[in-house]
Structures are given as structure tokens and as C-alpha cells.
Design a protein around this motif. Sequence first.
Motif, PDB file in Angstrom:
ATOM      1  N   UNK A 104      27.762  -6.162  21.759  1.00 45.63           N
ATOM      2  CA  UNK A 104      27.693  -4.840  21.136  1.00 45.63           C
ATOM      3  C   UNK A 104      29.055  -4.180  21.056  1.00 45.63           C
ATOM      4  N   UNK A 105      29.851  -4.343  22.112  1.00 45.04           N
ATOM      5  CA  UNK A 105      31.206  -3.791  22.098  1.00 45.04           C
ATOM      6  C   UNK A 105      32.065  -4.470  21.040  1.00 45.04           C
ATOM      7  N   UNK A 106      31.884  -5.786  20.897  1.00 46.71           N
ATOM      8  CA  UNK A 106      32.669  -6.514  19.897  1.00 46.71           C
ATOM      9  C   UNK A 106      32.245  -6.118  18.490  1.00 46.71           C
ATOM     10  N   UNK A 107      30.946  -5.988  18.269  1.00 49.16           N
ATOM     11  CA  UNK A 107      30.458  -5.575  16.943  1.00 49.16           C
ATOM     12  C   UNK A 107      31.033  -4.222  16.544  1.00 49.16           C
ATOM     13  N   UNK A 108      31.138  -3.314  17.500  1.00 55.69           N
ATOM     14  CA  UNK A 108      31.620  -1.965  17.184  1.00 55.69           C
ATOM     15  C   UNK A 108      33.097  -1.945  16.790  1.00 55.69           C
ATOM     16  N   UNK A 109      33.828  -3.008  17.091  1.00 55.87           N
ATOM     17  CA  UNK A 109      35.260  -3.050  16.763  1.00 55.87           C
ATOM     18  C   UNK A 109      35.514  -2.848  15.274  1.00 55.87           C
ATOM     19  N   UNK A 110      34.595  -3.319  14.449  1.00 57.88           N
ATOM     20  CA  UNK A 110      34.848  -3.270  13.007  1.00 57.88           C
ATOM     21  C   UNK A 110      34.994  -1.846  12.477  1.00 57.88           C
ATOM     22  N   UNK A 111      34.500  -0.868  13.226  1.00 53.07           N
ATOM     23  CA  UNK A 111      34.566   0.521  12.759  1.00 53.07           C
ATOM     24  C   UNK A 111      35.753   1.287  13.348  1.00 53.07           C
ATOM     25  N   UNK A 112      36.593   0.602  14.137  1.00 53.33           N
ATOM     26  CA  UNK A 112      37.757   1.257  14.732  1.00 53.33           C
ATOM     27  C   UNK A 112      38.961   1.193  13.792  1.00 53.33           C
ATOM     28  N   UNK A 113      39.880   2.130  13.969  1.00 58.18           N
ATOM     29  CA  UNK A 113      41.186   2.054  13.308  1.00 58.18           C
ATOM     30  C   UNK A 113      41.959   0.886  13.914  1.00 58.18           C
ATOM     31  N   UNK A 114      43.018   0.397  13.257  1.00 62.66           N
ATOM     32  CA  UNK A 114      43.804  -0.697  13.844  1.00 62.66           C
ATOM     33  C   UNK A 114      44.300  -0.390  15.258  1.00 62.66           C
ATOM     34  N   UNK A 115      44.745   0.847  15.476  1.00 63.38           N
ATOM     35  CA  UNK A 115      45.221   1.223  16.807  1.00 63.38           C
ATOM     36  C   UNK A 115      44.062   1.234  17.803  1.00 63.38           C
ATOM     37  N   UNK A 116      42.961   1.819  17.384  1.00 60.54           N
ATOM     38  CA  UNK A 116      41.797   1.860  18.254  1.00 60.54           C
ATOM     39  C   UNK A 116      41.241   0.481  18.519  1.00 60.54           C
ATOM     40  N   UNK A 117      41.313  -0.391  17.511  1.00 54.82           N
ATOM     41  CA  UNK A 117      40.799  -1.746  17.663  1.00 54.82           C
ATOM     42  C   UNK A 117      41.593  -2.519  18.718  1.00 54.82           C
ATOM     43  N   UNK A 118      42.914  -2.352  18.725  1.00 52.41           N
ATOM     44  CA  UNK A 118      43.751  -3.050  19.704  1.00 52.41           C
ATOM     45  C   UNK A 118      43.413  -2.600  21.124  1.00 52.41           C
ATOM     46  N   UNK A 119      43.257  -1.298  21.284  1.00 52.79           N
ATOM     47  CA  UNK A 119      42.934  -0.757  22.608  1.00 52.79           C
ATOM     48  C   UNK A 119      41.548  -1.202  23.061  1.00 52.79           C
ATOM     49  N   UNK A 120      40.580  -1.146  22.142  1.00 55.29           N
ATOM     50  CA  UNK A 120      39.208  -1.539  22.473  1.00 55.29           C
ATOM     51  C   UNK A 120      39.123  -3.037  22.767  1.00 55.29           C
ATOM     52  N   UNK A 121      39.865  -3.835  22.013  1.00 51.60           N
ATOM     53  CA  UNK A 121      39.855  -5.278  22.242  1.00 51.60           C
ATOM     54  C   UNK A 121      40.355  -5.617  23.631  1.00 51.60           C
ATOM     55  N   UNK A 122      41.407  -4.933  24.061  1.00 51.92           N
ATOM     56  CA  UNK A 122      41.943  -5.166  25.410  1.00 51.92           C
ATOM     57  C   UNK A 122      40.904  -4.811  26.469  1.00 51.92           C
ATOM     58  N   UNK A 123      40.175  -3.730  26.243  1.00 54.06           N
ATOM     59  CA  UNK A 123      39.133  -3.325  27.182  1.00 54.06           C
ATOM     60  C   UNK A 123      38.012  -4.352  27.219  1.00 54.06           C
ATOM     61  N   UNK A 124      37.643  -4.880  26.053  1.00 52.26           N
ATOM     62  CA  UNK A 124      36.572  -5.870  25.980  1.00 52.26           C
ATOM     63  C   UNK A 124      36.967  -7.137  26.734  1.00 52.26           C
ATOM     64  N   UNK A 125      38.185  -7.596  26.540  1.00 51.23           N
ATOM     65  CA  UNK A 125      38.645  -8.787  27.241  1.00 51.23           C
ATOM     66  C   UNK A 125      38.632  -8.553  28.743  1.00 51.23           C
ATOM     67  N   UNK A 126      39.040  -7.365  29.160  1.00 48.92           N
ATOM     68  CA  UNK A 126      39.017  -7.045  30.588  1.00 48.92           C
ATOM     69  C   UNK A 126      37.588  -7.078  31.119  1.00 48.92           C
ATOM     70  N   UNK A 127      36.653  -6.464  30.396  1.00 47.73           N
ATOM     71  CA  UNK A 127      35.254  -6.467  30.827  1.00 47.73           C
ATOM     72  C   UNK A 127      34.689  -7.883  30.849  1.00 47.73           C
ATOM     73  N   UNK A 128      35.022  -8.659  29.821  1.00 50.66           N
ATOM     74  CA  UNK A 128      34.505 -10.022  29.747  1.00 50.66           C
ATOM     75  C   UNK A 128      34.965 -10.855  30.933  1.00 50.66           C
ATOM     76  N   UNK A 129      36.236 -10.699  31.325  1.00 50.31           N
ATOM     77  CA  UNK A 129      36.809 -11.571  32.351  1.00 50.31           C
ATOM     78  C   UNK A 129      36.649 -11.043  33.765  1.00 50.31           C
ATOM     79  N   UNK A 130      36.233  -9.788  33.906  1.00 48.73           N
ATOM     80  CA  UNK A 130      36.053  -9.244  35.255  1.00 48.73           C
ATOM     81  C   UNK A 130      34.602  -8.878  35.568  1.00 48.73           C
ATOM     82  N   UNK A 131      33.775  -8.769  34.535  1.00 43.92           N
ATOM     83  CA  UNK A 131      32.379  -8.360  34.760  1.00 43.92           C
ATOM     84  C   UNK A 131      31.380  -9.404  34.266  1.00 43.92           C
TER      85      UNK A 131
END
Length: 222
Positions: A104-131
Motif C-alpha cells: 500500500x505504501x508503494x502504491x501510494x508513491x505514484x501520487x507523490x511529487x518527485x521530492x516526496x517520492x524520494x523521501x517516501x521511498x527511503x522510508x519504505x525501504x527502511x520499513x521493509x528492511x527493519x519491520x
Amino acid sequence: MAGKPKLHYANGRGRMESIRWLLAAAGVEFEEVFLETKEDFEKLRSDGDLLFQQVPMVEIDGMKIVQTRAILSYIAAKHNLYGKDLNEKTLIDMYVEGTTELMGMIISLMFHTPEGKAKQSAMIIDRATTRYFPAYEKVLKDHGHVFLVGNQFTWADVQLLEAILMTEELKSDVLSKFPLLQAFKTRISNIPTIKKFLQPGSQRKPPPDDEFVAKLRKIFNI
């Protein structure tokens, strides 16, 4: 004999993609009716086909089912991908909820601005690898089986593979610290029905691009 399931959604991933994955994993052929315009969507609504005024909607076995989770549960149960008892079903539900959150977090990326997408992607990777991925790695390690639940292929395996591949689109080496998940990815990808779905020309949809996002905004008035 009942006809093929008919999937009503836009021509892209979104909430319908996990349904495509599960039908494909079960070896079920399906048809797709793509919403191309706002009028297509409004017609489904005005015809009374959408109980909660939203898609995905799947016509199957004489029903018109809405709500992604309800559709997935029905398909999993119908095709013996939902465990053999209540305990296994509960584990499958639990594991599916985790992958649903991640995707769901990855799907929502498509609606972010490029700047927001980069920040959100980093958060998703962190959640994926730590949770999320540590949890599934632990499940596989603790029981030592090939599959997540009951040592049999289930909905939970299908959706975990989908989540892994989606996350790898953000960071190709995201599984570098998870050897059991790497092996799991290889095993599940080679199940014949899954392997077929992963081939070019299947009904699997590519990552969303700007054109698809623009079409979604028009169709659903986002």
C-alpha cells in the motif's frame, strides 16, 4: 460452466494487481474490462454494480464482488490457497496484512511529487528492511519449511513474492541481508503458474508511469 472471472479496473496495477496475481497463481484465466474514462466508472456506479461506489470489482461465480480483501479471500478459499484450518487461515491473514501494508505504501508513491517520492521511498525501504522482511525471514527460519504456512503453497506466499518484487523495483538489493527470503523468492517464482505470470506478455502490469497516474486522476476525479 461458469465463465472466466471478469476484472473491472483501470489498465494498471493499483488495488487490482494482487487479485491478478492470485488468480494467475491459482491457474485461473480471467478477462479484464478496463476503465478508460470517467464515464466508464460512472456507468458502473449508476448501474448499481459497485456496492461502495469504488473499484476493484470482480464478476465471479454469478457475483459482483467489491472490496479488495473480500475478493482475495474468496479466490484463496475457492482454490485451496487459504490453509487447512482456522489456525492456518489466521496466520495467512496475518502475513497478508503485513504485505498489504507494505505494498500500500508503494502504491501510494505514484501520487507523490518527485521530492516526496524520494523521501517516501527511503522510508519504505527502511520499513521493509527493519519491520516486514525480518518478520518473514524469521517465520521461514523458525519452521524451516518451504512455504510460509502449513508447508503448502498459499495466498500468503503469492502476496509475499509480489511485495518482494515491488520493493526490489525501488532498491534492487533490498534482500541482501535476507538469505531465506532470497531462496523463497527463487522457489516461488519457479512455481509453474507464477513463472508463467512473470513472463512478458502476461496480464501482470508494469510499474505505474506518469501517463497512467494522469489517467487515474481523470477517471476517479482524484
